[in-house]
Design a protein around this motif. Structure first.
Motif, PDB file in Angstrom:
ATOM      1  N   PHE A  54       0.856  -1.199   0.000  1.00  0.00           N
ATOM      2  CA  PHE A  54       0.000   0.000   0.000  1.00  0.00           C
ATOM      3  C   PHE A  54       0.892   1.249   0.000  1.00  0.00           C
ATOM      4  CE2 PHE A  54      -2.802  -3.186   1.938  1.00  0.00           C
ATOM      5  CZ  PHE A  54      -3.905  -3.060   1.116  1.00  0.00           C
ATOM      6  N   LEU A  55       0.490   2.209  -0.817  1.00  0.00           N
ATOM      7  CA  LEU A  55       1.251   3.448  -0.923  1.00  0.00           C
ATOM      8  C   LEU A  55       0.503   4.584  -0.236  1.00  0.00           C
ATOM      9  CD1 LEU A  55       2.355   3.181  -4.665  1.00  0.00           C
ATOM     10  CD2 LEU A  55       3.603   2.443  -2.607  1.00  0.00           C
ATOM     11  N   GLY A  56       1.204   5.671  -0.040  1.00  0.00           N
ATOM     12  CA  GLY A  56       0.588   6.846   0.544  1.00  0.00           C
ATOM     13  C   GLY A  56       0.834   7.016   2.036  1.00  0.00           C
ATOM     14  N   TRP A  57       1.499   6.098   2.672  1.00  0.00           N
ATOM     15  CA  TRP A  57       1.793   6.232   4.096  1.00  0.00           C
ATOM     16  C   TRP A  57       2.985   7.187   4.280  1.00  0.00           C
ATOM     17  CZ3 TRP A  57       6.686   4.684   5.438  1.00  0.00           C
ATOM     18  CH2 TRP A  57       7.337   3.830   4.550  1.00  0.00           C
ATOM     19  N   THR A  58       3.023   7.824   5.409  1.00  0.00           N
ATOM     20  CA  THR A  58       4.091   8.772   5.758  1.00  0.00           C
ATOM     21  C   THR A  58       4.558   8.483   7.177  1.00  0.00           C
ATOM     22  OG1 THR A  58       2.499  10.410   6.534  1.00  0.00           O
ATOM     23  CG2 THR A  58       3.216  10.578   4.223  1.00  0.00           C
ATOM     24  N   GLY A  59       5.670   9.059   7.517  1.00  0.00           N
ATOM     25  CA  GLY A  59       6.191   8.891   8.877  1.00  0.00           C
ATOM     26  C   GLY A  59       7.682   8.666   8.877  1.00  0.00           C
ATOM     27  N   GLY A  60       8.217   8.348  10.030  1.00  0.00           N
ATOM     28  CA  GLY A  60       9.648   8.110  10.181  1.00  0.00           C
ATOM     29  C   GLY A  60      10.018   8.062  11.661  1.00  0.00           C
ATOM     30  N   TRP A  61      11.276   8.313  11.933  1.00  0.00           N
ATOM     31  CA  TRP A  61      11.779   8.275  13.300  1.00  0.00           C
ATOM     32  C   TRP A  61      11.410   9.558  14.030  1.00  0.00           C
ATOM     33  CZ3 TRP A  61      13.755   4.527  16.259  1.00  0.00           C
ATOM     34  CH2 TRP A  61      14.161   3.354  15.636  1.00  0.00           C
ATOM     35  N   ALA A  62      11.097   9.398  15.324  1.00  0.00           N
ATOM     36  CA  ALA A  62      10.736  10.535  16.174  1.00  0.00           C
ATOM     37  C   ALA A  62      11.514  10.422  17.479  1.00  0.00           C
ATOM     38  CB  ALA A  62       9.242  10.571  16.441  1.00  0.00           C
ATOM     39  N   PHE A  63      11.716  11.554  18.131  1.00  0.00           N
ATOM     40  CA  PHE A  63      12.513  11.653  19.355  1.00  0.00           C
ATOM     41  C   PHE A  63      11.769  12.486  20.384  1.00  0.00           C
ATOM     42  CE2 PHE A  63      15.675  14.348  21.641  1.00  0.00           C
ATOM     43  CZ  PHE A  63      16.171  13.377  22.493  1.00  0.00           C
ATOM     44  N   GLN A  64      11.828  12.053  21.623  1.00  0.00           N
ATOM     45  CA  GLN A  64      11.205  12.793  22.722  1.00  0.00           C
ATOM     46  C   GLN A  64      12.292  13.462  23.541  1.00  0.00           C
ATOM     47  OE1 GLN A  64       8.877  10.445  25.429  1.00  0.00           O
ATOM     48  NE2 GLN A  64       8.061  12.223  26.515  1.00  0.00           N
ATOM     49  N   GLU A  65      12.287  14.763  23.576  1.00  0.00           N
ATOM     50  CA  GLU A  65      13.258  15.506  24.358  1.00  0.00           C
ATOM     51  C   GLU A  65      12.997  15.343  25.847  1.00  0.00           C
ATOM     52  OE1 GLU A  65      13.262  19.504  23.030  1.00  0.00           O
ATOM     53  OE2 GLU A  65      13.939  19.014  21.000  1.00  0.00           O
ATOM     54  N   MET A  66      13.973  15.757  26.662  1.00  0.00           N
ATOM     55  CA  MET A  66      13.912  15.486  28.102  1.00  0.00           C
ATOM     56  C   MET A  66      12.712  16.169  28.760  1.00  0.00           C
ATOM     57  SD  MET A  66      17.966  15.737  29.131  1.00  0.00           S
ATOM     58  CE  MET A  66      17.560  15.370  30.835  1.00  0.00           C
ATOM     59  N   THR A  72       8.780  14.188  18.725  1.00  0.00           N
ATOM     60  CA  THR A  72       8.950  15.102  17.597  1.00  0.00           C
ATOM     61  C   THR A  72       9.662  14.363  16.479  1.00  0.00           C
ATOM     62  OG1 THR A  72       9.135  16.982  19.114  1.00  0.00           O
ATOM     63  CG2 THR A  72       9.886  17.309  16.858  1.00  0.00           C
ATOM     64  N   ARG A  73       9.120  14.458  15.285  1.00  0.00           N
ATOM     65  CA  ARG A  73       9.708  13.754  14.146  1.00  0.00           C
ATOM     66  C   ARG A  73      11.065  14.357  13.809  1.00  0.00           C
ATOM     67  NH1 ARG A  73       6.838  12.688   8.237  1.00  0.00           N
ATOM     68  NH2 ARG A  73       8.637  11.617   7.282  1.00  0.00           N
ATOM     69  N   LEU A  74      12.055  13.487  13.555  1.00  0.00           N
ATOM     70  CA  LEU A  74      13.406  13.926  13.220  1.00  0.00           C
ATOM     71  C   LEU A  74      13.460  14.372  11.767  1.00  0.00           C
ATOM     72  CD1 LEU A  74      15.534  11.126  14.954  1.00  0.00           C
ATOM     73  CD2 LEU A  74      15.107  13.446  15.779  1.00  0.00           C
ATOM     74  N   THR A  75      14.245  15.389  11.515  1.00  0.00           N
ATOM     75  CA  THR A  75      14.463  15.903  10.169  1.00  0.00           C
ATOM     76  C   THR A  75      15.949  15.889   9.863  1.00  0.00           C
ATOM     77  OG1 THR A  75      14.537  18.176  11.016  1.00  0.00           O
ATOM     78  CG2 THR A  75      12.403  17.369  10.214  1.00  0.00           C
ATOM     79  N   PRO A  76      16.342  15.776   8.594  1.00  0.00           N
ATOM     80  CA  PRO A  76      17.778  15.752   8.252  1.00  0.00           C
ATOM     81  C   PRO A  76      18.473  17.050   8.647  1.00  0.00           C
ATOM     82  CG  PRO A  76      16.432  14.957   6.424  1.00  0.00           C
ATOM     83  CD  PRO A  76      15.485  15.550   7.423  1.00  0.00           C
ATOM     84  N   SER A  77      19.707  16.915   9.110  1.00  0.00           N
ATOM     85  CA  SER A  77      20.533  18.063   9.494  1.00  0.00           C
ATOM     86  C   SER A  77      21.992  17.685   9.289  1.00  0.00           C
ATOM     87  CB  SER A  77      20.260  18.468  10.947  1.00  0.00           C
ATOM     88  OG  SER A  77      20.632  17.436  11.832  1.00  0.00           O
ATOM     89  N   GLU A  78      22.899  18.545   9.819  1.00  0.00           N
ATOM     90  CA  GLU A  78      24.324  18.253   9.680  1.00  0.00           C
ATOM     91  C   GLU A  78      24.731  16.992  10.436  1.00  0.00           C
ATOM     92  OE1 GLU A  78      26.469  21.647  10.930  1.00  0.00           O
ATOM     93  OE2 GLU A  78      25.844  22.919   9.246  1.00  0.00           O
ATOM     94  N   ARG A  79      24.049  16.720  11.519  1.00  0.00           N
ATOM     95  CA  ARG A  79      24.404  15.539  12.313  1.00  0.00           C
ATOM     96  C   ARG A  79      23.448  14.373  12.102  1.00  0.00           C
ATOM     97  NH1 ARG A  79      24.383  15.085  17.398  1.00  0.00           N
ATOM     98  NH2 ARG A  79      22.681  16.529  17.826  1.00  0.00           N
ATOM     99  N   ILE A  80      22.297  14.566  11.522  1.00  0.00           N
ATOM    100  CA  ILE A  80      21.271  13.535  11.399  1.00  0.00           C
ATOM    101  C   ILE A  80      21.059  13.202   9.928  1.00  0.00           C
ATOM    102  CG2 ILE A  80      18.877  12.909  11.859  1.00  0.00           C
ATOM    103  CD1 ILE A  80      18.914  14.820  14.213  1.00  0.00           C
ATOM    104  N   ASP A  81      21.223  11.920   9.597  1.00  0.00           N
ATOM    105  CA  ASP A  81      20.966  11.412   8.249  1.00  0.00           C
ATOM    106  C   ASP A  81      19.789  10.443   8.306  1.00  0.00           C
ATOM    107  OD1 ASP A  81      23.116  12.833   7.252  1.00  0.00           O
ATOM    108  OD2 ASP A  81      24.520  11.162   7.564  1.00  0.00           O
TER     109      ASP A  81
END
Length: 226
Positions: A54-66, A72-81
Motif C-alpha cells: 500500500f502506498l501513501g503512508w508517511t512517517g519516520g523516526w521521532a525523538f522525545q526531548e527530556m 517530535t519527528r526527526l528531520t535531516p541536518s548536519e548531524r542527522i541522516d
C-alpha cells in the motif's frame, strides 16, 4: 431465509479476514531496546514498516526531548541522516544515523507511521543512553603520534648505551667444568709414608793412618804361688 443467513455469514467472515490481513500488514516491526553510546561517537537505528504494497503512508523516526511530553519527528541536518530501503515489495526499512552524539541526544526514539486511513502505528521505543567519552588510541591526533615516535627514537640509543656500559667492564664468567664421574677411591689421595734411614760411615783410612795405641798396664805388685 437460510441462504440469506449463509451469505451474511460469509460476508462477515470475509470482512474479518480483510481486517486481519490489514492488521498483519499495516504495522511497524521493531524490538524494544536500550543502547549505550559514548559521547562523540555515532548512532544508527532501524525499524521495518510492513505496508503490504500500500502506498501513501508517511512517517519516520521521532525523538522525545527530556522536558517534552510528546515525540517530535526527526528531520535531516548536519548531524542527522535519514534514509530508507525496501527489503521486499511488502516492507520498507527506515534508518536514522546520528553523528557526534552529545548529551542532548539521550532519550527515547521510535518510529511513527501515518496510514492513508489517518491511523497511526508506533514502533517499540529504543532508549539511548549517552555516556562519557572514552579515550581511544585511534582518535589521537597526528601531533601526539609524532611526539610518541620521536620519544621512542630518542630512548632507543640511550638504552643501547646503557646496555653497552653495563656489559663492558664485566667479562662473562668462566665456563663451569663438567662434573667428574670418577669413583670416590680415585679421588682420595694416598698418605705419604715417612722413611727413616740410618747411615753410618766408617773412616777406615783414618784408622789405618793413625792406629790407636793401647797403653801398657802398670803392675804394682805380683803374687806368685808355689
Amino acid at each position: 431465509m437460510m441462504k440469506s443467513a449463509y451469505r451474511c455469514s460469509l460476508t462477515f467472515l470475509a470482512f474479518l479476514c480483510m481486517l486481519k490481513a490489514c492488521e498483519l500488514c499495516l504495522f511497524v516491526r521493531g524490538s524494544r531496546a536500550s543502547k549505550f553510546v559514548s559521547e562523540g561517537s555515532s548512532l544508527e537505528l532501524s525499524c521495518e514498516v510492513l505496508h503490504c504494497g500500500f502506498l501513501g503512508w508517511t512517517g519516520g523516526w521521532a525523538f522525545q526531548e527530556m522536558q517534552s511530553t510528546g515525540f517530535t519527528r526527526l528531520t535531516p541536518s548536519e548531524r542527522i541522516d535519514l534514509s530508507n530501503y525496501s527489503s521486499t515489495a511488502n516492507s520498507t526499512h527506515l534508518l536514522v544515523h546520528i553523528h557526534n552524539i552529545n548529551q542532548s541526544d539521550a532519550g527515547p526514539y521510535k518510529c511513527i507511521i501515518t496510514w492513508t486511513s489517518e491511523t497511526n502505528s508506533n514502533g517499540h521505543v529504543t532508549y539511548v543512553n549517552v555516556t562519557a567519552a572514552s579515550v581511544d588510541s585511534s582518535g589521537r591526533n597526528l601531533s601526539h603520534r609524532v611526539l610518541l615516535c620521536l620519544s621512542a627514537s630518542m630512548c632507543f640509543p640511550l638504552v643501547l648505551g646503557l646496555v653497552w656500559c653495563l656489559t663492558r667492564d664485566h667479562p662473562p664468567p668462566p665456563p663451569v667444568p663438567p662434573p667428574s664421574y670418577t669413583s670416590f677411591a680415585a679421588r682420595v689421595k694416598p698418605k705419604q709414608e715417612l722413611v727413616y734411614a740410618d747411615i753410618a760411615l766408617k773412616n777406615s783410612r783414618r784408622q789405618n793412618d793413625c792406629p790407636k795405641q793401647v797403653p801398657e798396664p802398670t803392675v804394682y805388685s805380683s803374687v806368685h804361688f808355689s
